[in-house]
Design an enzyme around this catalytic site. Structure first.
Site, mmCIF file in Angstrom:
data_model
loop_
_atom_site.group_PDB
_atom_site.id
_atom_site.type_symbol
_atom_site.label_atom_id
_atom_site.label_comp_id
_atom_site.label_asym_id
_atom_site.label_seq_id
_atom_site.Cartn_x
_atom_site.Cartn_y
_atom_site.Cartn_z
ATOM 1 N N CYS A 136 -1.881 6.567 -6.623
ATOM 2 C CA CYS A 136 -1.988 5.972 -7.960
ATOM 3 C C CYS A 136 -1.394 6.893 -9.017
ATOM 4 O O CYS A 136 -1.218 6.477 -10.156
ATOM 5 C CB CYS A 136 -3.436 5.653 -8.290
ATOM 6 N N GLU B 101 -10.761 -1.602 4.684
ATOM 7 C CA GLU B 101 -10.690 -2.148 6.041
ATOM 8 C C GLU B 101 -9.395 -1.737 6.727
ATOM 9 O O GLU B 101 -9.273 -1.842 7.955
ATOM 10 C CB GLU B 101 -10.834 -3.679 6.023
ATOM 11 N N LYS C 198 -18.345 1.536 1.291
ATOM 12 C CA LYS C 198 -17.503 0.570 2.010
ATOM 13 C C LYS C 198 -16.055 1.062 1.965
ATOM 14 O O LYS C 198 -15.364 0.946 0.972
ATOM 15 C CB LYS C 198 -17.582 -0.829 1.383
ATOM 16 N N SER D 114 -6.621 -1.950 -6.398
ATOM 17 C CA SER D 114 -5.563 -2.571 -7.198
ATOM 18 C C SER D 114 -6.139 -3.202 -8.474
ATOM 19 O O SER D 114 -7.333 -3.527 -8.535
ATOM 20 C CB SER D 114 -4.861 -3.632 -6.356
ATOM 21 N N GLU E 37 3.533 -2.834 -10.113
ATOM 22 C CA GLU E 37 3.266 -1.743 -9.174
ATOM 23 C C GLU E 37 3.883 -2.079 -7.809
ATOM 24 O O GLU E 37 3.609 -3.138 -7.244
ATOM 25 C CB GLU E 37 1.754 -1.556 -9.009
HETATM 26 P P1 NAD Z 1 -7.250 -3.229 -2.876
HETATM 27 O O1 NAD Z 1 -7.570 -3.640 -4.269
HETATM 28 O O2 NAD Z 1 -6.517 -4.183 -2.025
HETATM 29 O O3 NAD Z 1 -8.606 -2.897 -2.067
HETATM 30 C C1 NAD Z 1 -9.519 -1.940 -2.542
HETATM 31 C C2 NAD Z 1 -10.901 -2.266 -1.994
HETATM 32 O O4 NAD Z 1 -11.341 -3.527 -2.511
HETATM 33 C C3 NAD Z 1 -10.959 -2.376 -0.482
HETATM 34 O O5 NAD Z 1 -12.137 -1.754 -0.046
HETATM 35 C C4 NAD Z 1 -11.001 -3.878 -0.239
HETATM 36 O O6 NAD Z 1 -11.705 -4.230 0.928
HETATM 37 C C5 NAD Z 1 -11.736 -4.396 -1.451
HETATM 38 N N1 NAD Z 1 -11.333 -5.742 -1.882
HETATM 39 C C6 NAD Z 1 -10.150 -6.357 -1.643
HETATM 40 N N2 NAD Z 1 -10.128 -7.562 -2.270
HETATM 41 C C7 NAD Z 1 -11.311 -7.686 -2.907
HETATM 42 C C8 NAD Z 1 -11.872 -8.707 -3.730
HETATM 43 N N3 NAD Z 1 -11.211 -9.813 -4.042
HETATM 44 N N4 NAD Z 1 -13.105 -8.503 -4.236
HETATM 45 C C9 NAD Z 1 -13.795 -7.388 -3.961
HETATM 46 N N5 NAD Z 1 -13.291 -6.376 -3.191
HETATM 47 C C10 NAD Z 1 -12.074 -6.534 -2.665
HETATM 48 O O7 NAD Z 1 -6.494 -1.835 -2.978
HETATM 49 P P2 NAD Z 1 -5.770 -1.008 -1.832
HETATM 50 O O8 NAD Z 1 -4.520 -1.705 -1.459
HETATM 51 O O9 NAD Z 1 -6.731 -0.626 -0.797
HETATM 52 O O10 NAD Z 1 -5.400 0.344 -2.620
HETATM 53 C C11 NAD Z 1 -4.209 0.519 -3.328
HETATM 54 C C12 NAD Z 1 -4.424 0.292 -4.796
HETATM 55 O O11 NAD Z 1 -5.397 1.197 -5.283
HETATM 56 C C13 NAD Z 1 -3.173 0.534 -5.624
HETATM 57 O O12 NAD Z 1 -3.086 -0.464 -6.599
HETATM 58 C C14 NAD Z 1 -3.439 1.884 -6.270
HETATM 59 O O13 NAD Z 1 -2.767 2.109 -7.484
HETATM 60 C C15 NAD Z 1 -4.918 1.823 -6.470
HETATM 61 N N6 NAD Z 1 -5.521 3.136 -6.616
HETATM 62 C C16 NAD Z 1 -5.957 3.490 -7.839
HETATM 63 C C17 NAD Z 1 -6.502 4.741 -8.037
HETATM 64 C C18 NAD Z 1 -6.973 5.156 -9.394
HETATM 65 O O14 NAD Z 1 -7.634 6.166 -9.511
HETATM 66 N N7 NAD Z 1 -6.672 4.403 -10.440
HETATM 67 C C19 NAD Z 1 -6.617 5.634 -6.962
HETATM 68 C C20 NAD Z 1 -6.168 5.225 -5.713
HETATM 69 C C21 NAD Z 1 -5.620 3.965 -5.541
#
Ligand code: NAD
Length: 493
Positions: A293, A187, A184, A238, A394
């Protein structure tokens, strides 16, 4: 200035890949995906309805029964073909990555290299780590074997910031080890994975159901985790969601690798070679417009280095050319969405309200060629105190907070106790002693010494601690143990 040609400027209404066939979702919940550099819609994203998500899992489960019986040396042949396929379409995929995410074409090419590297390492895995252990004659006439067996269906949930690379931290390992997957994408940036899905489906010849693709958000993720046939989830995103996903996986008795957010410190000692380090340091904060990240967030200056560091860092960052990533010469792209731009801008305002001093303010940046893009120029706030929100939370954008510290000890204390993130931390120094202290005492998963983005290659685990990671096994090479289970057989003849 030249612009690299876009294969298309609209990718239509995306489809779902279920059981080896492209499916038009019946969903009424359809969101828009953007080209953030232009502020234009480039695809419609239907959020899979529950029945479609279930069908994807069920087709993955049906495929698993056969796929696990395919000898690993035959499964690996698909990865050789996949590597060749991604290489052949690398430039097209990099362009689409830039179109949907906004990062520069060079950055997208870098993502593709790491994507390929993960396929290569997964190929190697099949010849080495997937082997079990055999011990003959542990007692008279008794032998023991330990086999690593695949488990079944895994869901791979991805963030927006590396639309191709992050799915590949997991996907090639799962497949070569005999599992099947439902991916997945985010989006916000689903288009690159959709295009790669089209290529895989058209050219790879994978048995139907081994690789499935669905679109959506929270509802889809929760349904995937809860489905009885899903054995585990990999999540990158996140921190609040990572924690929620980890908890939900636990409640359902599922395996989980759950990577969260970050607040990384780049620490500069008075003995650092500033001129030599500056390009690398600037790239740490402003590469991918800070949406990494592993990006630098707090720039901690120790002792007397502050003034010269601030001057050189501000001058180098302010010289970055911001624009569309497909235009030659662009060094930094936009933020991924208007919401992201708003959020980052609010953080800058909050920092100024709390007393930080602007050394560079990117809020007023306007690009005449792309008036609707979600741009924010490199922003540097000086005199940031560890207690300010901008030092602790962050931001995920092109914002550096310069935090003065008196000693290395004080700086390490700030890293370990100023925030609860533990993804990465870097030190610039010419002292081996300071570097060693830093490496041993900092509580983070990835440490850089004179390296501003400590990004582990595919043959290493992608670490993370505290609120940056929930789980035990990590992405990339560590996922071999995540995607398999050990079965011990004791036999007497
Ligand atoms: P996000 O948490 O908003 O979304 C990530 C995924 O989770 C998406 O596919 C989204 O559809 C899904 N999602 C959103 N809300 C959800 C919920 N309540 N329950 C289940 N799934 C849900 O993150 P983002 O904005 O797409 O990505 C940026 C974040 O990712 C930043 O915080 C960054 O630091 C982190 N990140 C971490 C790493 C790492 O290795 N630690 C790597 C890349 C990005």
């Amino acid at each position: 200035m030249q612009t690299i040609a876009e294969p298309r400027n609209h990718y239509g209404r995306l489809k779902l890949l279920i059981g080896g066939a492209w499916v038009d979702s019946v969903s009424q919940d359809v969101r828009e995906a953007f080209n953030p550099a232009k502020g234009e819609v480039i695809a419609k994203v239907p959020f899979s309805v529950a029945e479609e998500t279930d069908m994807a899992v069920e087709s993955a489960q049906a495929a698993f029964e056969k796929w696990r019986e395919v000898p690993i040396l035959d499964r690996v042949k698909y990865l050789f073909k996949l590597k060749e396929l991604v290489e052949r379409h690398s430039e097209e995929l990099a362009i689409i990555n830039t179109q949907n995410h906004g990062k520069t074409i060079e950055e997208s090419r870098g993502d593709l290299k790491r994507t390929l590297e993960n396929i290569e390492v997964a190929i190697g895995v099949s010849y080495t780590l997937a082997k079990g252990i055999t011990l003959d004659q542990v007692s008279p006439g008794i032998d023991v074997t330990t086999a690593k067996e695949p488990l079944g269906v895994f869901s791979i949930v991805c963030p927006f910031n590396f639309p191709l690379m992050i799915p590949f931290w997991f996907l090639p390992y799962a497949i070569v080890l005999g599992d099947t997957v439902v991916v997945k994408p985010s989006e916000i940036t689903p288009v690159p994975m959709q295009r790669l899905g089209e290529l895989i489906q058209a050219e790879l010849g994978l048995p139907p159901g081994v690789f499935n693709l669905v679109h959506g958000g929270r509802d889809v993720v929760e349904r995937l985790i809860a489905h009885r046939h899903v054995k585990g989830v990999t999540f990158v995103g996140s921190t609040p969601v990572a924690r929620q996903v980890y908890k939900l996986a636990g409640e359902h008795g599922k395996r989980a690798i759950s990577n969260g957010g970050a607040k990384n410190t780049v620490l500069v000692m008075p003995d650092a070679d500033l001129d030599a380090s500056m390009p690398n340091m600037v790239a740490s904060f402003f590469g991918n417009a800070g949406q990494r990240c592993l990006a630098g967030a707090n720039l901690v200056s120790v002792g007397s280095v502050h003034d010269s560091l601030l001057r050189k860092f501000t001058s180098a960052a302010s010289a970055l050319k911001v624009g569309y990533g497909l235009d030659t010469g662009t060094q930094m792209g936009p933020l991924v969405s208007s919401a992201a731009k708003r959020r980052v801008t609010e953080y800058v305002e909050s920092g100024l309200d709390e007393g930080a001093k602007p050394a560079a303010d990117g809020r007023s940046l306007k690009l005449l060629e792309y008036p609707n893009g979600f741009y924010l120029g490199p922003t540097i706030l000086d005199q940031v105190h560890p207690d300010m929100r901008i030092a602790k939370e962050e931001i995920f954008g092109p914002v550096a907070g310069v935090v003065p510290a008196e000693t290395l000890d004080q700086a390490i204390e700030m890293i370990n106790n100023g925030t609860n993130f533990g993804n990465a931390a870097c030190i610039y120094t010419s002292s081996g002693k300071s570097a060693r202290e830093f490496k041993r005492r900092v509580d983070a998963g990835n440490i850089g010494i004179n390296i501003g983005v400590a990004a582990p290659s595919a043959y290493l685990p992608f670490g993370g601690r505290r609120d940056s990671f929930y789980g035990v096994l990590h992405a990339q090479i560590d996922s071999v143990d995540f995607f398999t289970d050990k079965k011990v057989t004791i036999s007497k003849w």
